[in-house]
Motif scaffolding. Structure first.
Motif, PDB file in Angstrom:
ATOM      1  N   PRO A  25       2.303  -0.615  -5.913  1.00 56.92           N
ATOM      2  CA  PRO A  25       2.099   0.646  -6.630  1.00 56.92           C
ATOM      3  C   PRO A  25       2.966   1.750  -6.005  1.00 56.92           C
ATOM      4  CG  PRO A  25       0.061  -0.061  -5.525  1.00 56.92           C
ATOM      5  CD  PRO A  25       1.102  -1.082  -5.236  1.00 56.92           C
ATOM      6  N   ALA A  26       3.619   2.503  -6.841  1.00 52.94           N
ATOM      7  CA  ALA A  26       4.487   3.577  -6.357  1.00 52.94           C
ATOM      8  C   ALA A  26       3.803   4.914  -6.559  1.00 52.94           C
ATOM      9  CB  ALA A  26       5.815   3.556  -7.101  1.00 52.94           C
ATOM     10  N   GLY A  27       4.065   5.806  -5.664  1.00 49.01           N
ATOM     11  CA  GLY A  27       3.528   7.144  -5.795  1.00 49.01           C
ATOM     12  C   GLY A  27       4.205   8.071  -4.812  1.00 49.01           C
ATOM     13  N   PHE A  28       4.381   9.294  -5.223  1.00 42.24           N
ATOM     14  CA  PHE A  28       4.916  10.343  -4.367  1.00 42.24           C
ATOM     15  C   PHE A  28       3.882  11.452  -4.349  1.00 42.24           C
ATOM     16  CE2 PHE A  28       8.511   7.922  -5.760  1.00 42.24           C
ATOM     17  CZ  PHE A  28       9.332   7.876  -4.652  1.00 42.24           C
ATOM     18  N   PHE A  29       3.648  12.008  -3.182  1.00 41.53           N
ATOM     19  CA  PHE A  29       2.520  12.914  -3.000  1.00 41.53           C
ATOM     20  C   PHE A  29       2.964  14.203  -2.326  1.00 41.53           C
ATOM     21  CE2 PHE A  29       1.366   8.520  -2.941  1.00 41.53           C
ATOM     22  CZ  PHE A  29       0.407   8.469  -3.930  1.00 41.53           C
ATOM     23  N   PRO A  30       2.337  15.330  -2.691  1.00 39.25           N
ATOM     24  CA  PRO A  30       2.734  16.624  -2.136  1.00 39.25           C
ATOM     25  C   PRO A  30       2.277  16.840  -0.699  1.00 39.25           C
ATOM     26  CG  PRO A  30       0.938  16.929  -3.692  1.00 39.25           C
ATOM     27  CD  PRO A  30       1.342  15.482  -3.764  1.00 39.25           C
ATOM     28  N   THR A  31       1.211  16.137  -0.277  1.00 37.33           N
ATOM     29  CA  THR A  31       0.712  16.326   1.088  1.00 37.33           C
ATOM     30  C   THR A  31       0.354  14.971   1.700  1.00 37.33           C
ATOM     31  OG1 THR A  31      -1.633  16.469   0.519  1.00 37.33           O
ATOM     32  CG2 THR A  31      -0.362  18.542   0.421  1.00 37.33           C
ATOM     33  N   GLN A  32       0.280  14.954   3.017  1.00 35.65           N
ATOM     34  CA  GLN A  32      -0.129  13.751   3.720  1.00 35.65           C
ATOM     35  C   GLN A  32      -1.556  13.380   3.324  1.00 35.65           C
ATOM     36  OE1 GLN A  32       0.637  13.728   7.947  1.00 35.65           O
ATOM     37  NE2 GLN A  32      -0.823  12.088   8.322  1.00 35.65           N
ATOM     38  N   ALA A  33      -2.426  14.364   3.221  1.00 30.39           N
ATOM     39  CA  ALA A  33      -3.820  14.095   2.845  1.00 30.39           C
ATOM     40  C   ALA A  33      -3.909  13.448   1.465  1.00 30.39           C
ATOM     41  CB  ALA A  33      -4.648  15.380   2.892  1.00 30.39           C
ATOM     42  N   ASP A  34      -3.106  13.906   0.515  1.00 31.78           N
ATOM     43  CA  ASP A  34      -3.100  13.306  -0.822  1.00 31.78           C
ATOM     44  C   ASP A  34      -2.638  11.854  -0.760  1.00 31.78           C
ATOM     45  OD1 ASP A  34      -3.951  15.647  -2.066  1.00 31.78           O
ATOM     46  OD2 ASP A  34      -1.905  16.291  -2.559  1.00 31.78           O
ATOM     47  N   ALA A  35      -1.593  11.591   0.015  1.00 29.85           N
ATOM     48  CA  ALA A  35      -1.075  10.234   0.150  1.00 29.85           C
ATOM     49  C   ALA A  35      -2.118   9.319   0.782  1.00 29.85           C
ATOM     50  CB  ALA A  35       0.208  10.237   0.984  1.00 29.85           C
ATOM     51  N   GLU A  36      -2.778   9.801   1.823  1.00 27.36           N
ATOM     52  CA  GLU A  36      -3.788   8.988   2.500  1.00 27.36           C
ATOM     53  C   GLU A  36      -5.005   8.732   1.621  1.00 27.36           C
ATOM     54  OE1 GLU A  36      -2.667  10.191   7.071  1.00 27.36           O
ATOM     55  OE2 GLU A  36      -4.106  11.438   5.981  1.00 27.36           O
ATOM     56  N   ALA A  37      -5.431   9.723   0.872  1.00 23.37           N
ATOM     57  CA  ALA A  37      -6.582   9.541  -0.027  1.00 23.37           C
ATOM     58  C   ALA A  37      -6.257   8.512  -1.105  1.00 23.37           C
ATOM     59  CB  ALA A  37      -6.974  10.880  -0.652  1.00 23.37           C
ATOM     60  N   TRP A  38      -5.059   8.593  -1.669  1.00 27.93           N
ATOM     61  CA  TRP A  38      -4.645   7.636  -2.691  1.00 27.93           C
ATOM     62  C   TRP A  38      -4.575   6.233  -2.104  1.00 27.93           C
ATOM     63  CZ3 TRP A  38      -0.233   4.568  -2.995  1.00 27.93           C
ATOM     64  CH2 TRP A  38      -0.024   3.925  -4.217  1.00 27.93           C
ATOM     65  N   PHE A  39      -3.994   6.115  -0.896  1.00 29.85           N
ATOM     66  CA  PHE A  39      -3.858   4.800  -0.279  1.00 29.85           C
ATOM     67  C   PHE A  39      -5.225   4.178   0.034  1.00 29.85           C
ATOM     68  CE2 PHE A  39      -3.191   1.828   3.212  1.00 29.85           C
ATOM     69  CZ  PHE A  39      -2.272   0.989   2.614  1.00 29.85           C
ATOM     70  N   ALA A  40      -6.170   4.990   0.425  1.00 27.85           N
ATOM     71  CA  ALA A  40      -7.513   4.494   0.732  1.00 27.85           C
ATOM     72  C   ALA A  40      -8.130   3.792  -0.475  1.00 27.85           C
ATOM     73  CB  ALA A  40      -8.413   5.641   1.193  1.00 27.85           C
ATOM     74  N   GLU A  41      -7.748   4.210  -1.663  1.00 28.81           N
ATOM     75  CA  GLU A  41      -8.262   3.605  -2.886  1.00 28.81           C
ATOM     76  C   GLU A  41      -7.356   2.498  -3.431  1.00 28.81           C
ATOM     77  OE1 GLU A  41      -9.012   6.710  -5.713  1.00 28.81           O
ATOM     78  OE2 GLU A  41     -10.374   7.763  -4.364  1.00 28.81           O
ATOM     79  N   SER A  42      -6.122   2.395  -2.906  1.00 29.81           N
ATOM     80  CA  SER A  42      -5.123   1.491  -3.486  1.00 29.81           C
ATOM     81  C   SER A  42      -4.638   0.395  -2.546  1.00 29.81           C
ATOM     82  CB  SER A  42      -3.899   2.303  -3.932  1.00 29.81           C
ATOM     83  OG  SER A  42      -4.269   3.328  -4.820  1.00 29.81           O
ATOM     84  N   TRP A  43      -5.084   0.385  -1.296  1.00 33.40           N
ATOM     85  CA  TRP A  43      -4.499  -0.523  -0.319  1.00 33.40           C
ATOM     86  C   TRP A  43      -4.615  -1.993  -0.715  1.00 33.40           C
ATOM     87  CZ3 TRP A  43      -7.004  -4.357   2.334  1.00 33.40           C
ATOM     88  CH2 TRP A  43      -8.388  -4.307   2.332  1.00 33.40           C
ATOM     89  N   GLU A  44      -5.672  -2.371  -1.413  1.00 35.88           N
ATOM     90  CA  GLU A  44      -5.829  -3.772  -1.796  1.00 35.88           C
ATOM     91  C   GLU A  44      -4.742  -4.219  -2.770  1.00 35.88           C
ATOM     92  OE1 GLU A  44      -9.967  -3.481  -2.929  1.00 35.88           O
ATOM     93  OE2 GLU A  44     -10.508  -4.748  -1.219  1.00 35.88           O
ATOM     94  N   GLU A  45      -4.245  -3.302  -3.594  1.00 33.60           N
ATOM     95  CA  GLU A  45      -3.145  -3.628  -4.503  1.00 33.60           C
ATOM     96  C   GLU A  45      -1.888  -3.975  -3.712  1.00 33.60           C
ATOM     97  OE1 GLU A  45      -2.624  -1.002  -7.966  1.00 33.60           O
ATOM     98  OE2 GLU A  45      -4.536  -0.097  -7.367  1.00 33.60           O
ATOM     99  N   PHE A  46      -1.678  -3.276  -2.586  1.00 35.87           N
ATOM    100  CA  PHE A  46      -0.535  -3.577  -1.725  1.00 35.87           C
ATOM    101  C   PHE A  46      -0.681  -4.987  -1.153  1.00 35.87           C
ATOM    102  CE2 PHE A  46      -0.122   0.916  -2.044  1.00 35.87           C
ATOM    103  CZ  PHE A  46       1.161   1.258  -1.659  1.00 35.87           C
ATOM    104  N   ALA A  47      -1.851  -5.295  -0.622  1.00 33.52           N
ATOM    105  CA  ALA A  47      -2.096  -6.616  -0.043  1.00 33.52           C
ATOM    106  C   ALA A  47      -1.947  -7.707  -1.104  1.00 33.52           C
ATOM    107  CB  ALA A  47      -3.479  -6.650   0.599  1.00 33.52           C
ATOM    108  N   ASP A  48      -2.485  -7.467  -2.295  1.00 34.71           N
ATOM    109  CA  ASP A  48      -2.383  -8.440  -3.378  1.00 34.71           C
ATOM    110  C   ASP A  48      -0.931  -8.696  -3.793  1.00 34.71           C
ATOM    111  OD1 ASP A  48      -5.141  -8.647  -3.375  1.00 34.71           O
ATOM    112  OD2 ASP A  48      -5.422  -7.418  -5.183  1.00 34.71           O
ATOM    113  N   ALA A  49      -0.060  -7.712  -3.602  1.00 32.89           N
ATOM    114  CA  ALA A  49       1.356  -7.838  -3.966  1.00 32.89           C
ATOM    115  C   ALA A  49       2.187  -8.443  -2.838  1.00 32.89           C
ATOM    116  CB  ALA A  49       1.915  -6.478  -4.364  1.00 32.89           C
ATOM    117  N   GLY A  50       1.534  -8.802  -1.717  1.00 30.36           N
ATOM    118  CA  GLY A  50       2.261  -9.461  -0.641  1.00 30.36           C
ATOM    119  C   GLY A  50       2.608  -8.584   0.540  1.00 30.36           C
ATOM    120  N   ALA A  51       2.156  -7.358   0.550  1.00 32.07           N
ATOM    121  CA  ALA A  51       2.430  -6.481   1.688  1.00 32.07           C
ATOM    122  C   ALA A  51       1.532  -6.865   2.855  1.00 32.07           C
ATOM    123  CB  ALA A  51       2.201  -5.023   1.313  1.00 32.07           C
ATOM    124  N   ALA A  52       2.113  -6.880   4.046  1.00 32.81           N
ATOM    125  CA  ALA A  52       1.357  -7.160   5.263  1.00 32.81           C
ATOM    126  C   ALA A  52       1.133  -5.890   6.071  1.00 32.81           C
ATOM    127  CB  ALA A  52       2.093  -8.190   6.110  1.00 32.81           C
TER     128      ALA A  52
END
Length: 72
Positions: A25-52
């Motif tokens: 999943p791609a995303g660009f975020f205005p703040t570090q907090a926004d990026a971290e909040a989004w990742f907290a909800e999306s990290w499993e998609e990264f793992a499912d796509a093969g990210a380690a």
């Protein structure tokens, strides 16, 4: 590139350390907090796509990472 909106992004890596982009999943975020909040909800998609691991990047600088997606 000057700092501005959308300058935070996640970069994913496979277990060999190569950048993974297919299915990540791609995303660009205005703040570090926004990026971290989004990742907290999306990290499993990264793992499912093969990210380690992932790194948080601001403009061209690594904020932190690579951070493994599996428990230590």
């Amino acid at each position: 590139m000057s700092a501005g909106l959308g300058d935070y992004r996640w970069v994913a890596f496979d277990s060999a350390g190569a950048v993974v982009s297919d299915g990540i999943p791609a995303g660009f975020f205005p703040t570090q907090a926004d990026a971290e909040a989004w990742f907290a909800e999306s990290w499993e998609e990264f793992a499912d796509a093969g990210a380690a691991a992932v790194s948080l990047v601001h403009v061209e600088n690594v904020v932190y990472g690579p951070m493994p997606l599996t428990p230590a």
